[in-house]
Write a protein that holds these residues in place. Sequence first.
Motif, PDB file in Angstrom:
ATOM      1  N   VAL A 567       0.730  -1.072  -0.074  1.00 24.02           N
ATOM      2  CA  VAL A 567       0.052   0.072  -0.075  1.00 24.02           C
ATOM      3  C   VAL A 567       0.813   1.346   0.279  1.00 24.02           C
ATOM      4  N   ARG A 568       1.810   1.293   0.814  1.00 23.73           N
ATOM      5  CA  ARG A 568       3.085   2.344   0.920  1.00 23.73           C
ATOM      6  C   ARG A 568       3.644   2.517  -0.509  1.00 23.73           C
ATOM      7  N   ALA A 569       3.901   1.536  -1.202  1.00 23.68           N
ATOM      8  CA  ALA A 569       4.690   1.689  -2.635  1.00 23.68           C
ATOM      9  C   ALA A 569       3.726   2.087  -3.405  1.00 23.68           C
ATOM     10  N   TYR A 570       2.408   1.760  -3.484  1.00 22.87           N
ATOM     11  CA  TYR A 570       1.539   1.961  -4.521  1.00 22.87           C
ATOM     12  C   TYR A 570       1.137   3.571  -4.329  1.00 22.87           C
ATOM     13  N   SER A 571       1.064   3.921  -3.045  1.00 24.99           N
ATOM     14  CA  SER A 571       0.726   5.320  -2.685  1.00 24.99           C
ATOM     15  C   SER A 571       1.532   6.316  -3.384  1.00 24.99           C
ATOM     16  N   THR A 572       2.982   5.908  -3.759  1.00 23.64           N
ATOM     17  CA  THR A 572       3.806   6.858  -4.430  1.00 23.64           C
ATOM     18  C   THR A 572       3.529   7.185  -5.649  1.00 23.64           C
ATOM     19  N   PHE A 573       2.426   6.350  -6.374  1.00 26.15           N
ATOM     20  CA  PHE A 573       1.992   6.815  -7.770  1.00 26.15           C
ATOM     21  C   PHE A 573       0.931   7.887  -7.658  1.00 26.15           C
ATOM     22  N   LEU A 574       0.060   7.850  -6.788  1.00 31.05           N
ATOM     23  CA  LEU A 574      -0.968   8.773  -6.702  1.00 31.05           C
ATOM     24  C   LEU A 574      -0.462   9.955  -5.679  1.00 31.05           C
ATOM     25  N   ASN A 575       0.592   9.932  -5.401  1.00 34.60           N
ATOM     26  CA  ASN A 575       1.047  11.214  -4.558  1.00 34.60           C
ATOM     27  C   ASN A 575       2.183  11.701  -5.358  1.00 34.60           C
ATOM     28  N   LYS A 576       2.047  11.891  -6.677  1.00 34.64           N
ATOM     29  CA  LYS A 576       2.911  12.614  -7.534  1.00 34.64           C
ATOM     30  C   LYS A 576       4.383  12.218  -7.500  1.00 34.64           C
ATOM     31  N   GLY A 577       4.559  10.806  -7.416  1.00 36.08           N
ATOM     32  CA  GLY A 577       5.977  10.491  -7.114  1.00 36.08           C
ATOM     33  C   GLY A 577       7.043  10.532  -5.945  1.00 36.08           C
ATOM     34  N   GLU A 578       5.865  11.197  -4.979  1.00 39.90           N
ATOM     35  CA  GLU A 578       6.599  11.211  -3.646  1.00 39.90           C
ATOM     36  C   GLU A 578       6.136  10.091  -2.782  1.00 39.90           C
ATOM     37  N   ARG A 579       7.302   9.314  -2.275  1.00 40.66           N
ATOM     38  CA  ARG A 579       7.230   8.300  -1.435  1.00 40.66           C
ATOM     39  C   ARG A 579       6.911   8.823   0.133  1.00 40.66           C
ATOM     40  N   ILE A 580       5.992   8.073   0.596  1.00 39.78           N
ATOM     41  CA  ILE A 580       5.430   8.684   2.232  1.00 39.78           C
ATOM     42  C   ILE A 580       6.104   7.659   3.217  1.00 39.78           C
ATOM     43  N   ASP A 581       5.998   8.214   4.364  1.00 41.28           N
ATOM     44  CA  ASP A 581       6.176   7.592   5.637  1.00 41.28           C
ATOM     45  C   ASP A 581       4.645   7.328   6.213  1.00 41.28           C
ATOM     46  N   PRO A 582       3.898   6.288   6.195  1.00 41.96           N
ATOM     47  CA  PRO A 582       2.499   6.206   6.688  1.00 41.96           C
ATOM     48  C   PRO A 582       2.337   6.757   8.035  1.00 41.96           C
ATOM     49  N   LEU A 583       1.279   7.384   8.287  1.00 42.57           N
ATOM     50  CA  LEU A 583       1.010   7.966   9.594  1.00 42.57           C
ATOM     51  C   LEU A 583      -0.227   7.125  10.320  1.00 42.57           C
ATOM     52  N   LEU A 584      -0.019   6.560  11.465  1.00 41.75           N
ATOM     53  CA  LEU A 584      -1.033   5.857  12.032  1.00 41.75           C
ATOM     54  C   LEU A 584      -1.294   6.679  13.177  1.00 41.75           C
ATOM     55  N   VAL A 585      -0.391   7.531  13.783  1.00 39.87           N
ATOM     56  CA  VAL A 585      -0.676   8.410  15.051  1.00 39.87           C
ATOM     57  C   VAL A 585      -0.368   9.663  14.702  1.00 39.87           C
ATOM     58  N   LEU A 596       2.460  15.862  24.183  1.00 36.16           N
ATOM     59  CA  LEU A 596       3.939  15.435  24.376  1.00 36.16           C
ATOM     60  C   LEU A 596       4.603  15.294  23.182  1.00 36.16           C
ATOM     61  N   ASP A 597       3.671  14.963  21.853  1.00 35.70           N
ATOM     62  CA  ASP A 597       4.466  14.800  20.625  1.00 35.70           C
ATOM     63  C   ASP A 597       3.276  14.925  19.611  1.00 35.70           C
ATOM     64  N   GLU A 598       3.766  15.235  18.501  1.00 38.12           N
ATOM     65  CA  GLU A 598       2.914  15.235  17.275  1.00 38.12           C
ATOM     66  C   GLU A 598       3.601  14.983  16.020  1.00 38.12           C
ATOM     67  N   PHE A 599       2.748  14.067  15.133  1.00 37.92           N
ATOM     68  CA  PHE A 599       3.574  13.499  14.007  1.00 37.92           C
ATOM     69  C   PHE A 599       2.954  14.148  12.766  1.00 37.92           C
ATOM     70  N   ASN A 600       3.878  14.319  11.858  1.00 34.58           N
ATOM     71  CA  ASN A 600       3.711  15.008  10.622  1.00 34.58           C
ATOM     72  C   ASN A 600       3.895  14.185   9.438  1.00 34.58           C
ATOM     73  N   LEU A 601       3.414  14.317   8.292  1.00 35.29           N
ATOM     74  CA  LEU A 601       3.949  13.531   7.093  1.00 35.29           C
ATOM     75  C   LEU A 601       5.241  13.819   6.788  1.00 35.29           C
ATOM     76  N   LYS A 602       6.002  12.535   6.379  1.00 34.79           N
ATOM     77  CA  LYS A 602       7.471  12.975   5.812  1.00 34.79           C
ATOM     78  C   LYS A 602       7.227  12.328   4.262  1.00 34.79           C
ATOM     79  N   THR A 603       7.747  12.867   3.613  1.00 32.53           N
ATOM     80  CA  THR A 603       7.838  12.444   1.921  1.00 32.53           C
ATOM     81  C   THR A 603       9.410  12.666   1.302  1.00 32.53           C
ATOM     82  N   GLU A 604       9.516  11.748   0.415  1.00 27.50           N
ATOM     83  CA  GLU A 604      10.630  11.860  -0.210  1.00 27.50           C
ATOM     84  C   GLU A 604      10.345  11.795  -1.765  1.00 27.50           C
ATOM     85  N   LYS A 605      10.896  12.792  -2.691  1.00 32.99           N
ATOM     86  CA  LYS A 605      10.752  12.650  -3.907  1.00 32.99           C
ATOM     87  C   LYS A 605      11.375  11.429  -4.643  1.00 32.99           C
ATOM     88  N   VAL A 606      10.758  10.411  -5.113  1.00 32.90           N
ATOM     89  CA  VAL A 606      11.382   9.181  -5.670  1.00 32.90           C
ATOM     90  C   VAL A 606      11.287   9.010  -7.273  1.00 32.90           C
TER      91      VAL A 606
END
Length: 773
Positions: A567-585, A596-606
């Motif tokens: 699912v993560r790998a296929y998401s790269t295609f819909l996300n304009k070629g940016e690989r994501i680190d999926p967020l669960l929290v 105590l902490d907040e988590f934001n989306l991390k992406t990398e253009k691949v």
Amino acid sequence: MFRRLKNPFLRYPVIFIYFVIIFFCAIELNFLWLFGYSPDMQDIKNPSMSLSSEVYYADGTLIGRYFKENRSPVEFKNISPNIINALIATEDARFYHHNGVDFYSFFSSILSTAKGEKRGGSTITQQLAKNLFETRKRKSQGIIKHVPLIRTLVYKCKEWLTAFKIEHVYTKQQILELYLNTVPFGNNSFGIKTASLKIFNKTPDKVNPAEAATLVGMLKATSTYNPINNPKHSLERRNTVLGQMLKYNYLTKAQYDANVNKPIVLDLSYVENEGQGDSYLRQAVERWLKKWCHDNDYNLYEDGLKIYTTIDPRLQQYAEEAVAEKMKMLQKRFDNLWGTKNPWRDSNGDEIKDFLLKAEEHLPIYAMLQKKYSNNTALINQYFDKPKRMTVFTWNGDKDTTFSSADSIRYYTRILNTGMMTIEPSTGKIKVWVGGIDHRYFNYDHVNQSRRQAGSTFKPFAYLTAIDNGFSPCDKFTDKPVSIKYTDAGKAQVWEPKNSDFRFSYEEMSLRWAMGKSVNSITAQLTEQVGWDKIVDYAHKCGIESPLKSVPSVSLGSNDVSVYEMVRAYSTFLNKGERIDPLLVTKITDQDGNVLDEFNLKTEKVLSEETAWLMLYMFRGGMEEPGGTSQSLWDYPGLWKRDNQIGGKTGTSSNYVDGWYMGITKDLVTGIWVGADDRSVHFNTTETGEGSHTALPIFGRFMEKVYADPKSGYTYGLFPKPWVKITKEYNCPSPHINTDTATTDSLMMPADSAAAQPEQENPENPETKPPGR
């Protein structure tokens, strides 16, 4: 003021005592926030075992809690004197002769340590102070925690102060009761009652001296002296405790001799209801937070955290409903297929005769039975064949029945399972997580714990590699036999994949048509041209983290991967070629709501935006090209309103072991796996076991439910228009010919090509039969 004391032998001790008093007062008052919080008398009188943490859906509704479910308090009168005597003799021989701190033992331990004989000087009361009031945890730390030696001194002084308070409030018997109800015994067991039941299937008032010594011996190091995992070390430690009981007259010499020569006899038959209220999602969040909790010194089960996830409760409900509806149907199909025949088969379709024996041998209890019965197979078989009352899973509700252990293995091995995950690529938020059919009976999470052969769902990485390296969707190849020579582990190999129907049409096809129809021969030709090493690189680049064996068959999905990775790998295609680190929290707060902490989306253009968009166009081929393998979705009319577009890829591993579907809409990517937990158990025909007949129906029903709910937030619509100018030719309609839309979509490899690494026993070669779509 000390000048009045003229005698230096009196003055300096008084000065020392004065500053010691000031130091203790500073610790107690947390002067200038240097020393951290210390429990006050109110805390001592009303101790809290722990604070449960809570986990929430994205809309703030409660998913569940984390707390010590297997802590079962027991009163002092219900604890055997053998346990009390073993504890005192081993941990604090002068327990009844001090007021919380034993200075004699403390200074003698310092002398022993100086001589090279390290031993602790903490009393039972001090250990209780540390365990129950967490005098060394984050809440109790001040600025001084950054000064190593001073920090240790402060910890010890704080334990002394707390121990004095405990002794002031409680009697000795109450202290022993509190201690034995809070001390950890390992294996997520807290308290003497839970430990004695788990290890000996006895309540704490029934244990004999040897069993008491075993339990108390574990307190020194719960893993090292665990009688289940380390019986030799546990026996040695038990005998040390018995020696202490003899030394302090809690045992006579005759009693000592009788107990020290006993073997450790375990009874692991006690079953606790510790999983009640649990779920795949709750466990997935716990695994996701494991590193964060370790790095930030938080205990998920004690520190009262509030965890906010990305899971959409509506979509989660629809996914669980779709899974229940379709998996019930699939199980009926599977049972009708095999009837009374055993479904565990080798690669030739022959029944595996020793399947049950091997399954029994890999149960944790088997090694214990071998030891207990001296490898007497007749007695071991008698144990597994003994009927007992139990409750089992069925698709019509829990069922009370009488099964032997062997019956239970036969029954559960036939049960099909699934894993499903949905993500919103633009935000990286995981919207759906279904780890299996029922967490109460099947704890293994098939989203990110299980890895299985991806089959044809892996083919898009071959086409991606081609398109990103000069090819276009309109480039054409001929469906014809392929022979590829390669070297594997120093041996020359030849790979000659067949199409799933064992036929070659010799028809010229565009890459989009070939991927949409999932033609093995063309995928193999493409693999040879772009290179299998490069395909592996692109898969990893998009988010596949599992090791991939670089051989020609990699493009047909011969490696094991997880639903999460796909699912993560296929998401790269819909996300304009940016690989994501999926967020669960997304956020964690304390009990009072402080973040105590907040988590934001991390992406990398691949990938380039052009390549990503062209891949989305390729995925639509499964619905639009002649013989496209996703066309079973036409059977779900709720998907096709307002010119809605859906792309996807079906896949099935060899012998119909694993059925997959990867579905893409304009907003979401969903991955679904279906199969049995043991790879030797599977369907045996295209019509019953291909991915389009197992995993795809779950996706179809799920998306129908999502689209039918206007409050879901997800609507019908077209795929995104090109984000950039498309320089490659892609609009090349295939001829509209009469094509069998049931064309299989599969991994088809000869027996000498790369095989998957099996998770279960009875592994089969995954490359000997043509699997289905």
